[in-house]
Structures are given as C-alpha cells and as structure tokens.
Design an enzyme around this catalytic site. Structure first.
Site, PDB file in Angstrom:
ATOM      1  N   SER A 101     -11.255  -1.331  -0.535  1.00 51.18           N
ATOM      2  CA  SER A 101      -9.941  -1.247   0.125  1.00 51.18           C
ATOM      3  C   SER A 101      -9.977  -1.898   1.495  1.00 51.18           C
ATOM      4  O   SER A 101      -8.956  -2.375   1.991  1.00 51.18           O
ATOM      5  CB  SER A 101      -9.527   0.220   0.297  1.00 51.18           C
ATOM      6  OG  SER A 101      -8.846   0.703  -0.819  1.00 51.18           O
TER       7      SER A 101
ATOM      8  N   ASN B 110     -14.073   0.020  -7.043  1.00 49.13           N
ATOM      9  CA  ASN B 110     -15.194   0.845  -6.580  1.00 49.13           C
ATOM     10  C   ASN B 110     -15.917   1.586  -7.701  1.00 49.13           C
ATOM     11  O   ASN B 110     -16.409   2.683  -7.516  1.00 49.13           O
ATOM     12  CB  ASN B 110     -14.695   1.878  -5.561  1.00 49.13           C
ATOM     13  CG  ASN B 110     -14.040   1.242  -4.357  1.00 49.13           C
ATOM     14  OD1 ASN B 110     -14.405   0.144  -3.962  1.00 49.13           O
ATOM     15  ND2 ASN B 110     -13.054   1.918  -3.799  1.00 49.13           N
TER      16      ASN B 110
ATOM     17  N   ASP C 240       0.833  -1.196   0.000  1.00 50.22           N
ATOM     18  CA  ASP C 240       0.000   0.000   0.000  1.00 50.22           C
ATOM     19  C   ASP C 240       0.873   1.253   0.000  1.00 50.22           C
ATOM     20  O   ASP C 240       1.976   1.252  -0.550  1.00 50.22           O
ATOM     21  CB  ASP C 240      -0.942  -0.031   1.216  1.00 50.22           C
ATOM     22  CG  ASP C 240      -2.305   0.539   0.883  1.00 50.22           C
ATOM     23  OD1 ASP C 240      -2.398   1.777   0.739  1.00 50.22           O
ATOM     24  OD2 ASP C 240      -3.278  -0.223   0.779  1.00 50.22           O
TER      25      ASP C 240
ATOM     26  N   HIS D 227      -3.610   5.808   3.658  1.00 54.43           N
ATOM     27  CA  HIS D 227      -4.426   4.671   3.226  1.00 54.43           C
ATOM     28  C   HIS D 227      -3.892   3.348   3.773  1.00 54.43           C
ATOM     29  O   HIS D 227      -4.652   2.513   4.278  1.00 54.43           O
ATOM     30  CB  HIS D 227      -4.462   4.635   1.696  1.00 54.43           C
ATOM     31  CG  HIS D 227      -5.388   3.621   1.112  1.00 54.43           C
ATOM     32  ND1 HIS D 227      -4.975   2.359   0.740  1.00 54.43           N
ATOM     33  CD2 HIS D 227      -6.709   3.671   0.840  1.00 54.43           C
ATOM     34  CE1 HIS D 227      -5.996   1.683   0.253  1.00 54.43           C
ATOM     35  NE2 HIS D 227      -7.070   2.454   0.292  1.00 54.43           N
TER      36      HIS D 227
END
Length: 574
Positions: free
Chosen positions: A318, A258, A135, A166
């Site tokens: 996520s 998404n 990430d 994130h």
C-alpha cells in the site's frame, strides 16, 4: 493516540469469519465492455436474455450490468464471456487494501534516502502535478497535504473524508508537503492530492468503483493515480480504465499485494504494479510477486500522515505504490512534455537492479531511484515523430460480411497508441482508446455491395498512420430480397352503402408485412385528398353538410416504404 491509529487500521480488515461468509464480488453486478461502435440497441439485444439494466461508468466504454434479483452472477458471466460483441465481462470483485502492519517505533523516513529523493528534489518536487489517490478518502484538514477537489465513488457525492485512515496515509507517502518544518515529507512534496474515495467503511473497494474513479480523475487532469488495493492488476475493467487514464496522458500505479506468494498473473501494460522492499533493499516477506511486478519500492516502516492529523509509520505494498507514484510525479514535473510511455520507460530504465540480472518476478525492473529517474526525464527529448503501425486483422480482405460484424485492429507505437479510429467508406464510425482495439459494425447500415474498411492509429504526440484499405462485400439477406408484398388497408367506418349525416367519423386501418411504422395512409373524398398520416390507423371527421346531397366515394390508399400501394373504396350517400 496509538490506539486510535490501530483502530483505524483494523477497520480496513473484516474478521476472518465474516470473510468466509461473504463472496468476494458484488452480488447482482457484472462489469463488461462492448466492442467500440456497438450500438445501444445491439448491446441491449446481447444482454436482453439475462434481464436487468446497464449503465455506463464514466467516459470510458465500461458498463455495469445490474442483474435481476436471484440471478447467478457466475452463470450469466459464463455466457457473456462467449459473446462475440463484448471485449470482456467479469465479476465486480471486492478487493482489500494492501496494508500489512502499523509500526509506530520506526523513527525516520529511511526510504527517502534509499531512493535518493533528496537529490531528486534539487531538480523537481512534483509541482504542478496532481496525484489521484483512489482509496478510503483523505482527511480534508490534514495540514501536511495539499488537496484539490475529488469525488466519492461509493456514495456519489463530493464528501471524500477518510472512512478508515488508509487513504490519508497513502496520500502522505506520495505527496506530504515537503520543506515546511512540519511532520513528514512525501516523495513529491509539491504535488497536489486528488482524493477519490473508492472504498466502503470496511476498507474494501470494488473493481467498479476503482474503474469509475480512474475515469473521473483522468477527465479532471490528474497525471498520476495510485491504487493501493490488492489484485486490481488482474481486473480487465481496471486495466481498461487505466488504459483510458493513460490515453489522457497519465500513469496508474498499483500495489502488488501482500500475500507473500505468486498468483500467476501475467505482466500488464496499462499500469505499474509495485512490490515492497525493506531497508536492506530486500523484498519484504509478505510482498506478493510474479511476472506482473514492474518495479519495487520501499514499503516497510514508511512514516507518513495519519487520519487523526498526526503522523505514523506503516508497512505494506500500500505504501510502496505511492512512493513510486511520487517518483512518477517528480519525473512529470521536471519534463511535462514527456508522454506516459516515455516516463514509464525511463522509470524502469533507471531503477536499481536487485535480485537476478534484469527484470525478475520479485523486483520487476528494480527498486525505483528518484534521482536517476529525474535526471533521465530532464534530459529526455519529448519530440516524437514516429507514427504508429496499424493493420486490420479481422475480417480478411475480400470477405463477405453480414449483420453485426466484428473487426479487430492491431496497433503499436514506440511511445504508445492513444486512439484507433475505424473508417468505413471514408467516414468515421467508431473510436477505441483501449487495447485490444476491437469494433462492432452493423453492416446493414451500409447497404449491400462493396465496402472499404480502414483503421487510423494515433499516438500521444499526434502522429498518425492508416492501415491498408480492406475491401469486403456486404450481403445481408434482409436487404437482398426486395419487398414486393403490398400493404393491407380497409375503411372500417362508415360501411359500404350506408347513409351518413352530420359530422361522420371515417376510420381507416392498415397493416404491412414489415410493420406499420413506415406505412403511409391517405383518404380521398370524391378523388380529393382530405387527410393523410403514417402508422396503422387514420381517422377523419367528415362534415357531410358541406357536401352536396347524393352519392359520394371514400377512397383509402396505403403505401409502404418499398412503394407498394393498395387502394380500397366505399360508396355512401347523404
């Protein structure tokens, strides 16, 4: 504090105007994988017309091609995709995180109860399992995360600090420390987090950083990897790296995305793509779907760790992915002997079926159920005595082959194939750990005549099976015609009939139709060998004072690799 959190999340997304101007791939870069066994020289020949340079990414056979300035990535890609010696080639695409929204008003970890995590914790909390978080990095000082050493794939150093926020939140959803009277609990609260930074400061990662991160983590003992970036399931390079991770005993979990739509991607076998559900067990409207979705997991209002050391709730696939990664870690911890394919099968088989009966495009096999998955893993028998099945599909038996020959092998197993070896005349020539199993054999190294090919497949339990031996005939024109052309040799100094004195330089020049690398030259003085060497030239310093006065004969002899020989002589006096 809320403003700081929102700012960190906003950093994960570029302005729309910027996105419209920037290609969604790395300029001047391509990813490719040669067939197993293809030599560096032959790979170089395949890529030479396009210029640039290549480097290998990790221990897998994945390569990154850096193109010359001004070269068109799409034009070169179109040509490389047709090359028979490459398994695949693709753009090094740029992918965003699969974050949707920040919701600081949801006040409970509803998702843990929904997947029955507390019941699973009676048996397993993930202890002894390391989850690699690929990430934006992870806050190294967050008190609710147990971390081991990771790596920064962007800057190629050990600084894995979070650059957007994130990654810290994704890590907490999977493995925030449980039962410590502080903050939140991850699904696998006793597991360790291995931070692998693959994203730049804008929150975007590339296929290349993700693939190399998976290889790095696999080689350092991670059993689970989480990749919360949209669309990575469609990358051949990431699929290959995920298969490599799997060959090391691990599983890779990824976000479905998404977009709220179906991009038409087919199902994948090397990783576990996850869609997102809400508290009513319904797919979130923004969650992507399609045949590639393997399971669903809670992804709305997931309370987790934040990059400022606090806690917040966030939404997106996520977070559905690390919830699933946490369940996988619980299963592996409760029965470490299980192979990755067994864990995956049990995860799917115990999921709560939602939507249409059986697997569907919205929920895959269903929403994960931690308690049922752990119970199934605990009682599963890890012993596997069934050997794989394996067969050489190309070339056909009795074929005549020449040059660099492509060899395709079909291999399958009840648990999973981890490696296929190619044996030629009883000797191992190459191994492939990534399906499809494809090889490139330089038949010129075998000599002309009959050759026997055999493939051997192995599974994670060590069971192996061999294909039926396949006979082919090697017929390379360069080897069929014997070299009968003799070399050329000349004494360029001293000249015929000349008078010499003192120390005289003797020079010989030779050439051959097949080049001078293997050419052997010798110099004789009055029939006695005085010096020899290989290549196209030979020199000797003759001290004429040590030779009796009179006439002397210098003879040069050149012999090539096939044994053809040429002699020439000059007569001089001192």
């Amino acid at each position: 504090m809320l403003a700081a959190w929102a700012a960190g999340l906003a950093a994960c997304t570029l302005p729309l105007g910027t996105l419209a101007q920037v290609p969604d791939w790395a300029l001047g870069r391509l990813l490719l994988m040669p067939r197993a066994g293809l030599s560096s020289a032959d790979l170089g020949k395949a890529l030479k017309p396009h210029g640039g340079s290549t480097r290998k990414l990790g221990q897998d056979n994945l390569h990154l091609l850096q193109l010359p300035v001004g070269a068109s990535e799409t034009a070169v890609l179109a040509q490389l995709k047709k090359h028979p010696h490459l398994k695949f080639a693709e753009l090094d695409r740029r992918v965003p995180t699969a974050l949707v929204a920040n919701d600081p008003y949801i006040g409970s970890q509803w998702h843990l109860g929904r997947i029955q995590a507390p019941s699973a914790w009676d048996t397993s909390q993930g202890g002894g399992v390391t989850i690699a978080i690929l990430d934006s990095g992870v806050l190294p000082t967050h008190p609710d995360l147990r971390q081991v050493a990771g790596w920064n794939m962007v800057d190629n150093n050990s600084n894995t600090a979070d650059v957007t926020g994130h990654g810290t939140s994704v890590a907490g959803a999977a493995a925030a420390i449980a039962n410590n009277a502080s903050g939140v609990a991850g699904v696998a609260g006793a597991a360790s987090v291995m931070p692998i930074r693959v994203a730049d400061s804008t929150g975007y990662a590339y296929y290349s950083t993700i693939a190399s991160g998976l290889s790095w983590a696999a080689d350092r003992g991670a059993r689970v990897a989480n990749v919360s970036f949209a669309g990575v399931y469609a990358s051949a390079a990431v699929q290959s790296a995920a298969q490599y991770f799997r060959s090391k005993g691990g599983l890779v979990v990824v976000s479905a995305g998404n977009t709220g739509s179906n991009d038409g991607s087919p199902a994948v076998t090397s990783m576990i793509p996850v869609s997102a559900t809400d508290s009513a067990d319904v797919r979130a409207s923004w969650s992507s779907y399609g045949n590639y979705v393997a399971v669903a997991a809670p992804g709305v209002g997931i309370w987790t760790t934040a990059a400022d050391g606090s806690y917040r709730a966030a939404s997106g696939t996520s977070f559905a992915a690390p919830v699933t990664a946490g369940v996988v870690a619980l299963m592996m911890a409760t029965n470490p002997a299980l192979g990755p394919s067994q864990v995956e099968s049990l995860l799917y088989g115990t999921a709560t079926d939602l939507g249409g009966a059986g697997r569907d495009i919205y929920y895959g096999h269903g929403r994960v159920d931690a308690a049922a998955a752990v119970v199934a893993a605990r009682s599963a028998v890890a012993a596997d005595t069934q050997a794989p099945s394996v067969a050489i599909t190309t070339p056909a038996g009795g074929s005549t082959v020449s040059g660099v020959t492509t060899i395709d092998v079909a291999a399958s197993d009840n648990i999973g194939v981890t490696r296929v070896d190619l044996m030629v005349n009883g000797k191992l020539v190459a191994s492939d750990t990534v399906a499809p199993y494809q090889f490139a054999l330089d038949s010129a190294t075998l000599g002309n005549g009959s050759a026997s090919l055999k493939a051997v497949a192995y599974d994670s339990a060590g069971n192996s099976a061999s294909s039926t031996s396949l006979a082919v005939t090697v017929a390379n024109a360069s080897l069929l015609v014997a070299d009968s052309t003799p070399p050329v040799v000349a004494i360029t100094q001293p000249a015929q009939g000349s008078k010499v004195s003192g120390t005289t330089a003797v020079s010989i020049s030779g050439s051959d139709n097949l080049g001078t690398a293997a050419l052997k030259q010798s110099l004789y003085l009055d029939g006695v060998l005085v010096t020899s060497g290989t290549g196209g030239s030979l020199s000797y310093n003759w001290n004429t004072r040590k030779s009796v006065r009179g006439t002397h004969t210098l003879t040069a002899v050149a012999r090539d690799a096939a044994g053809n020989e040429t002699r020439t002589s000059v007569t001089v006096s001192n």
